[in-house]
Scaffold this motif. Structure first.
Motif, short mmCIF file in Angstrom:
data_model
loop_
_atom_site.label_atom_id
_atom_site.label_comp_id
_atom_site.label_asym_id
_atom_site.label_seq_id
_atom_site.Cartn_x
_atom_site.Cartn_y
_atom_site.Cartn_z
N CYS A 83 11.64 8.12 9.55
CA CYS A 83 11.21 6.52 9.31
C CYS A 83 9.80 6.25 8.83
N HIS A 84 9.27 7.53 8.34
CA HIS A 84 7.98 7.31 7.79
C HIS A 84 7.73 8.31 6.60
N LEU A 85 6.92 8.42 5.80
CA LEU A 85 6.33 9.75 4.98
C LEU A 85 5.06 10.27 6.01
N ASP A 86 5.18 11.62 5.69
CA ASP A 86 3.87 12.43 6.21
C ASP A 86 3.31 13.44 5.25
N GLY A 87 1.89 13.90 5.58
CA GLY A 87 1.24 14.69 4.57
C GLY A 87 1.94 15.73 3.85
N ASN A 88 2.69 16.47 4.47
CA ASN A 88 3.59 17.49 3.95
C ASN A 88 4.42 16.82 2.95
N MET A 89 5.12 15.86 2.94
CA MET A 89 6.26 15.36 2.14
C MET A 89 5.45 14.99 0.90
N VAL A 149 1.64 5.09 -3.26
CA VAL A 149 2.59 5.57 -2.51
C VAL A 149 3.48 4.52 -1.50
N GLU A 150 4.69 4.26 -1.86
CA GLU A 150 5.58 3.26 -1.33
C GLU A 150 6.22 4.21 -0.03
N ASN A 151 5.63 3.81 1.02
CA ASN A 151 6.17 4.29 2.31
C ASN A 151 7.75 3.69 2.77
N VAL A 152 8.40 4.48 3.71
CA VAL A 152 9.44 3.98 4.04
C VAL A 152 9.43 2.60 4.90
N GLY A 153 10.22 1.67 4.48
CA GLY A 153 10.35 0.30 4.97
C GLY A 153 10.26 0.36 6.69
N PHE A 188 0.82 8.07 10.52
CA PHE A 188 0.57 9.15 9.69
C PHE A 188 -0.17 9.03 8.45
N ASN A 189 -1.31 9.52 8.49
CA ASN A 189 -2.08 9.46 7.09
C ASN A 189 -1.57 10.63 6.13
N VAL A 190 -1.65 10.11 5.11
CA VAL A 190 -0.88 11.20 3.91
C VAL A 190 -2.07 11.80 3.06
N GLY A 191 -3.40 11.16 3.16
CA GLY A 191 -4.40 11.42 2.42
C GLY A 191 -5.16 10.51 1.59
N GLU A 192 -4.44 9.45 1.75
CA GLU A 192 -4.77 8.10 0.97
C GLU A 192 -6.14 7.65 1.19
N ASP A 193 -6.76 6.98 0.13
CA ASP A 193 -8.01 6.00 0.47
C ASP A 193 -7.98 5.09 1.32
N TYR A 194 -6.86 4.46 1.08
CA TYR A 194 -6.77 3.06 1.86
C TYR A 194 -5.09 2.82 2.17
N LYS A 195 -4.80 2.23 3.16
CA LYS A 195 -3.75 1.86 3.52
C LYS A 195 -3.68 0.25 3.17
N VAL A 196 -2.59 -0.19 2.45
CA VAL A 196 -2.35 -1.44 1.88
C VAL A 196 -0.83 -2.01 2.60
N MET A 197 -0.92 -3.17 3.50
CA MET A 197 0.41 -3.55 3.97
C MET A 197 0.89 -4.94 3.38
#
Ligand SMILES: Nc1nc2c(ncn2[C@@H]2O[C@H](COP(=O)(O)OP(=O)(O)OP(=O)(O)O)[C@@H](O)[C@H]2O)c(=O)[nH]1
Ligand SMILES: [Mg+2]
Ligand SMILES: [Zn+2]
Length: 220
Positions: free
Chosen positions: A91-97, A115-119, A127-136
Motif C-alpha cells: 500500500c506504499h512505495l519504498d526505496g527499493n522499488m 513519483v506518484e505514490n500509491v493512493g 517511507f522515504n524514497v530519496g526524494e527532495d520533498y514530499k508533496v501531498m
C-alpha cells in the motif's frame, strides 16, 4: 517484538533511500514524492503540470499502483516517460522499488522526477524514497477533518495542495479549517488551493516547481 520488526523495516528502507538520494544529487535531479488518498487528483495534477512545464523542464514520472498501468498510460499520452511500478498488494512505495525503476531512465537527461505514490493517506508518509520533498494533495470532497485524523502526512510534507475547489459549493468542507489545522501540525507547509479541472490556483504550484528547478540548476 513487533515494534522492533517495524523499526528494522524502516531502517533498512532509510539506507536505500539515502543511496537513492546520493544518486539524485550526483545527477542533479530534483525529486518529488506525490502522495494522497485514492482519487484526490495526483495523476490529474501531473497531467496539468506536464502541460504547463514540460517545454521548459525535462521531466520523468514513476507511477506507483497496487495494480494496472492506467496512470502510466495517462502520463505517456502527454509525451513524458513514465515507468509503472505495480506493488502487488503493498500500500506504499519504498526505496527499493524506486531504485529498481530508476534503471529505466537516463537520469542525467532529467531535471525533475515526480513519483506518484500509491493512493493512501497513511503509510506512504513513513517511507522515504530519496526524494527532495514530499508533496501531498487533499481534495475538498474528503472533508476538513483530515489533518487532525492523519497528521503524519501533513507533518512530513513540504507542500499541501488542496484540490477540487470547484466542488466547494457542493460539499461541507471549510478550507480555512484545513489550512489552520495543517499549519498547527506543520507551520512550514506551503499551501496551494487549486482545481485541476478548471486550472484555478495552479499558477502558484507551477511557480513553486520552477523556483525549485532554478535553484537546483544553479548547483550544477
Ligand atoms: N471536479 C474535479 N474533479 C477532479 C479534480 N481533479 C481531479 N478530478 C477527478 O478526480 C478523479 C480522480 O483523479 P485522479 O487524478 O485519477 O486521482 P489519483 O489521486 O491519481 O487517484 P489514484 O491514482 O487512484 O490514487 C478523476 O475523475 C478526475 O477527473 C478537480 O480539481 N475537480
Ligand atoms: Mg493516479
Ligand atoms: Zn503501506
Amino acid at each position: 517484538m513487533k515494534v522492533s520488526v517495524v523499526r528494522d523495516i524502516l531502517e533498512a528502507n532509510e539506507r536505500i533511500a539515502r543511496q537513492n538520494r546520493e544518486l539524485f544529487k550526483r545527477s542533479n535531479l530534483f525529486v518529488i514524492n506525490l502522495m494522497s488518498s485514492p482519487g484526490a487528483g495526483k495523476t490529474t495534477l501531473l497531467e496539468r503540470t506536464i502541460e504547463a512545464l514540460s517545454d521548459e523542464i525535462k521531466m520523468g514520472v514513476i507511477e506507483g499502483d497496487i495494480q494496472s498501468t492506467e496512470d502510466a498510460e495517462r502520463i505517456a499520452q502527454k509525451g513524458i516517460k513514465a515507468v509503472q511500478i505495480n506493488t502487488q498488494g503493498a500500500c506504499h512505495l519504498d526505496g527499493n522499488m524506486i531504485r529498481d525503476a530508476l534503471g529505466e531512465f537516463d537520469l542525467n537527461g532529467l531535471e525533475l522526477l515526480i513519483v506518484e505514490n500509491v493512493g493512501n493517506l497513511v503509510c506512504p508518509a513513513e517511507f522515504n524514497v530519496g526524494e527532495d520533498y514530499k508533496v501531498m494533495i487533499l481534495s475538498v470532497t474528503e472533508g476538513d477533518d483530515k489533518p487532525a485524523k492523519y497528521p503524519l502526512m501533513f507533518r512530513e510534507s513540504r507542500v499541501l495542495i488542496i484540490n477540487k475547489i470547484d466542488l466547494l459549493p457542493y460539499v461541507d468542507c471549510s478550507i480555512d479549517k484545513i489550512v489552520e489545522d495543517s499549519r498547527k501540525i506543520n507551520p512550514e507547509l506551503e499551501i496551494f488551493k487549486v482545481s485541476c479541472k478548471t486550472g484555478e490556483g495552479l499558477e502558484g504550484w507551477f511557480s513553486w516547481i520552477k523556483e525549485q528547478i532554478d535553484a537546483n540548476r544553479k548547483t550544477d
